[in-house]
Design a protein around this motif. Structure first.
Motif, PDB file in Angstrom:
ATOM      1  N   ALA A 165       0.855  -1.283   0.137  1.00  0.00           N
ATOM      2  CA  ALA A 165       0.099  -0.075  -0.004  1.00  0.00           C
ATOM      3  C   ALA A 165       0.896   1.417   0.021  1.00  0.00           C
ATOM      4  CB  ALA A 165      -0.972  -0.254   1.286  1.00  0.00           C
ATOM      5  N   THR A 166       1.963   1.128   0.666  1.00  0.00           N
ATOM      6  CA  THR A 166       2.886   2.418   0.668  1.00  0.00           C
ATOM      7  C   THR A 166       3.268   2.561  -0.647  1.00  0.00           C
ATOM      8  OG1 THR A 166       3.603   1.554   2.692  1.00  0.00           O
ATOM      9  CG2 THR A 166       4.853   3.466   2.073  1.00  0.00           C
ATOM     10  N   LEU A 167       3.824   1.530  -1.144  1.00  0.00           N
ATOM     11  CA  LEU A 167       4.474   1.543  -2.817  1.00  0.00           C
ATOM     12  C   LEU A 167       3.675   2.134  -3.725  1.00  0.00           C
ATOM     13  CD1 LEU A 167       6.593  -1.869  -2.682  1.00  0.00           C
ATOM     14  CD2 LEU A 167       7.404   0.381  -2.284  1.00  0.00           C
ATOM     15  N   ILE A 168       2.254   2.057  -3.536  1.00  0.00           N
ATOM     16  CA  ILE A 168       1.377   2.631  -4.541  1.00  0.00           C
ATOM     17  C   ILE A 168       0.989   4.207  -4.342  1.00  0.00           C
ATOM     18  CG2 ILE A 168       0.495   0.587  -5.532  1.00  0.00           C
ATOM     19  CD1 ILE A 168      -2.191   0.756  -3.850  1.00  0.00           C
ATOM     20  N   GLY A 169       1.736   4.466  -3.292  1.00  0.00           N
ATOM     21  CA  GLY A 169       1.519   6.064  -2.996  1.00  0.00           C
ATOM     22  C   GLY A 169       0.140   6.298  -2.641  1.00  0.00           C
ATOM     23  N   GLU A 170      -0.313   7.639  -3.441  1.00  0.00           N
ATOM     24  CA  GLU A 170      -1.627   8.188  -3.276  1.00  0.00           C
ATOM     25  C   GLU A 170      -2.721   7.183  -3.260  1.00  0.00           C
ATOM     26  OE1 GLU A 170      -4.155  10.968  -2.438  1.00  0.00           O
ATOM     27  OE2 GLU A 170      -1.930  11.011  -2.163  1.00  0.00           O
ATOM     28  N   LYS A 171      -2.460   6.054  -4.180  1.00  0.00           N
ATOM     29  CA  LYS A 171      -3.603   5.252  -4.461  1.00  0.00           C
ATOM     30  C   LYS A 171      -3.861   4.232  -3.020  1.00  0.00           C
ATOM     31  CE  LYS A 171      -4.134   4.606  -9.138  1.00  0.00           C
ATOM     32  NZ  LYS A 171      -3.149   4.150 -10.479  1.00  0.00           N
ATOM     33  N   GLY A 172      -2.788   4.061  -2.141  1.00  0.00           N
ATOM     34  CA  GLY A 172      -2.897   3.323  -1.100  1.00  0.00           C
ATOM     35  C   GLY A 172      -3.274   3.934   0.085  1.00  0.00           C
ATOM     36  N   ARG A 173      -3.250   5.434   0.007  1.00  0.00           N
ATOM     37  CA  ARG A 173      -3.649   6.158   1.236  1.00  0.00           C
ATOM     38  C   ARG A 173      -4.860   5.960   2.085  1.00  0.00           C
ATOM     39  NH1 ARG A 173      -4.608  11.905   2.249  1.00  0.00           N
ATOM     40  NH2 ARG A 173      -6.031  11.530   0.430  1.00  0.00           N
ATOM     41  N   LYS A 174      -5.836   5.703   1.065  1.00  0.00           N
ATOM     42  CA  LYS A 174      -7.229   5.570   1.635  1.00  0.00           C
ATOM     43  C   LYS A 174      -7.457   4.249   2.659  1.00  0.00           C
ATOM     44  CE  LYS A 174     -10.958   8.322  -0.184  1.00  0.00           C
ATOM     45  NZ  LYS A 174     -10.492   8.573  -1.521  1.00  0.00           N
ATOM     46  N   PHE A 175      -6.688   3.341   1.840  1.00  0.00           N
ATOM     47  CA  PHE A 175      -6.627   1.952   2.495  1.00  0.00           C
ATOM     48  C   PHE A 175      -5.856   2.126   3.893  1.00  0.00           C
ATOM     49  CE2 PHE A 175      -4.046  -1.627   3.177  1.00  0.00           C
ATOM     50  CZ  PHE A 175      -4.923  -2.683   3.717  1.00  0.00           C
ATOM     51  N   LEU A 176      -4.801   2.968   3.918  1.00  0.00           N
ATOM     52  CA  LEU A 176      -4.083   2.987   5.130  1.00  0.00           C
ATOM     53  C   LEU A 176      -4.659   3.813   6.152  1.00  0.00           C
ATOM     54  CD1 LEU A 176      -0.391   3.355   3.739  1.00  0.00           C
ATOM     55  CD2 LEU A 176      -1.487   1.313   4.823  1.00  0.00           C
ATOM     56  N   GLU A 177      -5.464   4.890   5.590  1.00  0.00           N
ATOM     57  CA  GLU A 177      -6.164   5.682   6.694  1.00  0.00           C
ATOM     58  C   GLU A 177      -7.319   4.881   7.331  1.00  0.00           C
ATOM     59  OE1 GLU A 177      -5.815  10.158   4.477  1.00  0.00           O
ATOM     60  OE2 GLU A 177      -7.546   8.972   4.512  1.00  0.00           O
ATOM     61  N   VAL A 178      -8.043   4.124   6.519  1.00  0.00           N
ATOM     62  CA  VAL A 178      -8.989   3.118   7.044  1.00  0.00           C
ATOM     63  C   VAL A 178      -8.554   2.187   8.039  1.00  0.00           C
ATOM     64  CG1 VAL A 178     -10.725   1.475   6.543  1.00  0.00           C
ATOM     65  CG2 VAL A 178     -10.628   3.261   5.003  1.00  0.00           C
ATOM     66  N   ASN A 179      -7.433   1.605   7.665  1.00  0.00           N
ATOM     67  CA  ASN A 179      -6.643   0.975   8.484  1.00  0.00           C
ATOM     68  C   ASN A 179      -6.222   1.406   9.909  1.00  0.00           C
ATOM     69  OD1 ASN A 179      -5.316  -1.758   9.092  1.00  0.00           O
ATOM     70  ND2 ASN A 179      -3.421  -0.344   9.171  1.00  0.00           N
ATOM     71  N   GLU A 180      -5.769   2.590   9.614  1.00  0.00           N
ATOM     72  CA  GLU A 180      -5.214   3.302  11.039  1.00  0.00           C
ATOM     73  C   GLU A 180      -6.580   3.690  11.993  1.00  0.00           C
ATOM     74  OE1 GLU A 180      -3.025   6.741  10.302  1.00  0.00           O
ATOM     75  OE2 GLU A 180      -3.237   7.227  12.363  1.00  0.00           O
ATOM     76  N   SER A 181      -7.612   3.955  11.341  1.00  0.00           N
ATOM     77  CA  SER A 181      -8.684   4.033  12.150  1.00  0.00           C
ATOM     78  C   SER A 181      -9.255   2.715  12.942  1.00  0.00           C
ATOM     79  CB  SER A 181      -9.814   4.630  11.249  1.00  0.00           C
ATOM     80  OG  SER A 181     -11.129   4.351  11.980  1.00  0.00           O
ATOM     81  N   ILE A 182      -9.102   1.770  12.089  1.00  0.00           N
ATOM     82  CA  ILE A 182      -9.255   0.383  12.954  1.00  0.00           C
ATOM     83  C   ILE A 182      -8.319   0.020  13.790  1.00  0.00           C
ATOM     84  CG2 ILE A 182      -9.197  -2.148  12.362  1.00  0.00           C
ATOM     85  CD1 ILE A 182     -10.175  -1.383   9.532  1.00  0.00           C
ATOM     86  N   ALA A 183      -7.138   0.389  13.521  1.00  0.00           N
ATOM     87  CA  ALA A 183      -5.869   0.090  14.730  1.00  0.00           C
ATOM     88  C   ALA A 183      -6.336   0.929  15.907  1.00  0.00           C
ATOM     89  CB  ALA A 183      -4.688   0.425  14.044  1.00  0.00           C
ATOM     90  N   GLU A 184      -6.616   2.131  15.788  1.00  0.00           N
ATOM     91  CA  GLU A 184      -6.781   3.226  16.848  1.00  0.00           C
ATOM     92  C   GLU A 184      -8.169   2.295  17.618  1.00  0.00           C
ATOM     93  OE1 GLU A 184      -5.147   5.281  18.108  1.00  0.00           O
ATOM     94  OE2 GLU A 184      -3.524   5.522  16.472  1.00  0.00           O
TER      95      GLU A 184
END
Ligand code: ASP
Length: 408
Positions: A165-184
């Protein structure tokens, strides 16, 4: 509003532990009373198991989301590789030192000498072959790994996801944001579950104390003593040494910060089960970043088992002595190597180390019946070794954080 006056959680947990222990010792001799055995013990068991279930509920989503977050926040695969190598090297090193301590104590204290082995029932389950242990790390079916709670493949998949997700840059950002919210959300949930810990720990320790009572332990007192001394040495020399020598902090700072997790591990006998608490303690009390702790700790709960390795060293010698079998230095070196692998392959759940002991025994030609000999007291040994297992994870997380320039 009464926040300031409220007793700290660790005190509540400590009180629950002591009261549970006392209650267990009182109930132990009364278990032939049907009211105690049919109602009180099952009730305590139920309460304890609910607490365990709540902890287990957290594990998969917590590990999954926090590893993705950890991998993504490290970002650069090169940095991830560097941290990974440091972590695994430290895990292996501390595990080997633990086995050497275990073997030394087994040789010096001779816990098995003079023990009558009559009546030892051998019911060892064979440990999985090494090739399968390695293959199982790779998640052929990641969803199945998630459903089964198989930690290593879950970790590998989550790492891949985070990096990709990091390697695809902008396209992976949403996924990582949702994931961060799940982690929190999962961190918050951990905090809520922790509030039930005093009661859960009270019930769990009461059941164990009622079952094993102080008197039942006497024939095996020496092996129990050897494992407990070994665990104490590992914590007071190896971990304290790392914290003082490398992190440049006092051991008190470290142990004070991680005591909740140590107690939870002692009582639950599960590294995986204690993981939510180890992550919280290391982040909130020691100041290790989420980035490091969410990568190092789940990996440690799965592959780093210093207490288990130490216990396997002591037990192999205990069994050899009980069966009157001489173990050469060569055999003891074989124990060092197999116990390292066995501890990596040990799942972070209660009693797993006992099953893996059969792998160590087989490697040096000791009778597998020896596992039956240890089985009766295994829970008592499991408490100490699990406590050391998670303490080792937390010590390594602290060292890795320091080595990455974190301000602890
Ligand atoms: N109970 C241990 C743990 O979870 C594993 C073992 O049985 O040695 O860390």
């Amino acid at each position: 509003m009464t926040d300031k006056k409220e007793m700290p959680l660790i005190w509540k947990i400590g009180i629950g532990f002591v009261l549970g222990l006392l209650l267990g010792f009182v109930l132990g001799p009364m278990t032939n009373n049907p009211f105690i055995s049919d109602y009180i013990i099952p009730l305590l068991n139920l309460i304890g198991n609910i607490f365990l279930a709540l902890l287990k509920m957290l594990i998969v989503p917590l590990v999954f989301s926090s590893i993705i977050m950890g991998a993504a926040s490290i970002g650069d695969p090169k940095t991830l590789g560097r941290i990974g190598i440091k972590t695994v090297a430290l895990y292996l090193l501390t595990t080997m030192v633990a086995i050497v301590i275990g073997l030394t104590l087994g040789n010096v204290m001779q816990p098995g000498v003079g023990l009558s082995i009559a009546g030892a029932a051998g019911e060892a389950k064979a440990a999985a072959p090494l090739t399968k242990v390695i293959l199982d790390i790779f998640p052929a079916n990641p969803l199945k790994a998630l459903v089964d709670g198989a930690m290593l493949p879950v970790i590998v998949f989550a790492l891949f996801l985070g990096v990709s997700a990091t390697l695809i840059g902008e396209k992976g950002r949403k996924f990582l944001e949702v994931n961060e919210s799940i982690a929190e959300t999962m961190y918050k949930m951990t905090g809520i579950v922790m509030k039930t810990a005093p009661v859960g720990i009270f019930a769990l320790i009461a059941v164990t104390a009622a079952k094993y009572g102080p008197a039942v332990l006497s024939p095996f007192a020496k092996v129990i003593f050897a494992v407990y001394i070994g665990c104490f040495l590992q914590a007071s020399i190896v971990y304290s040494g790392l914290i003082t020598g490398y992190v440049k902090k006092s051991p008190m700072w470290f142990f004070r910060g991680v005591r909740e997790a140590m107690l939870a591990a002692f009582v639950t006998r599960s590294s995986s089960g204690s993981l939510p608490i180890t992550m919280r303690n290391v982040q909130e009390n020691l100041g290790v970043s989420e980035k490091i702790s969410s990568f190092v700790l789940p990996l440690g709960a799965t592959i780093n088992m210093d207490g288990t390795a130490l216990y396997q060293g002591v037990c192999a010698l205990f069994i050899a002595q009980a069966f009157n079998i001489e173990l050469s230095i060569g055999a003891q070196i074989t124990i060092l190597l197999t116990a390292t692998l066995a501890s990596i392959g040990t799942a972070g759940v209660p009693g797993a180390g006992l099953i893996m002991l059969s792998m160590v025994l087989t490697a040096v030609g000791l009778p597998i019946e020896g596992v039956g000999l240890v089985a009766g007291i295994d829970a008592v040994l499991d408490m100490a070794r699990t406590c050391v297992n998670v303490t080792g994870d937390m010590a390594v997380a602290t060292v890795v954080a320091k080595s990455e320039g974190e301000n602890l």
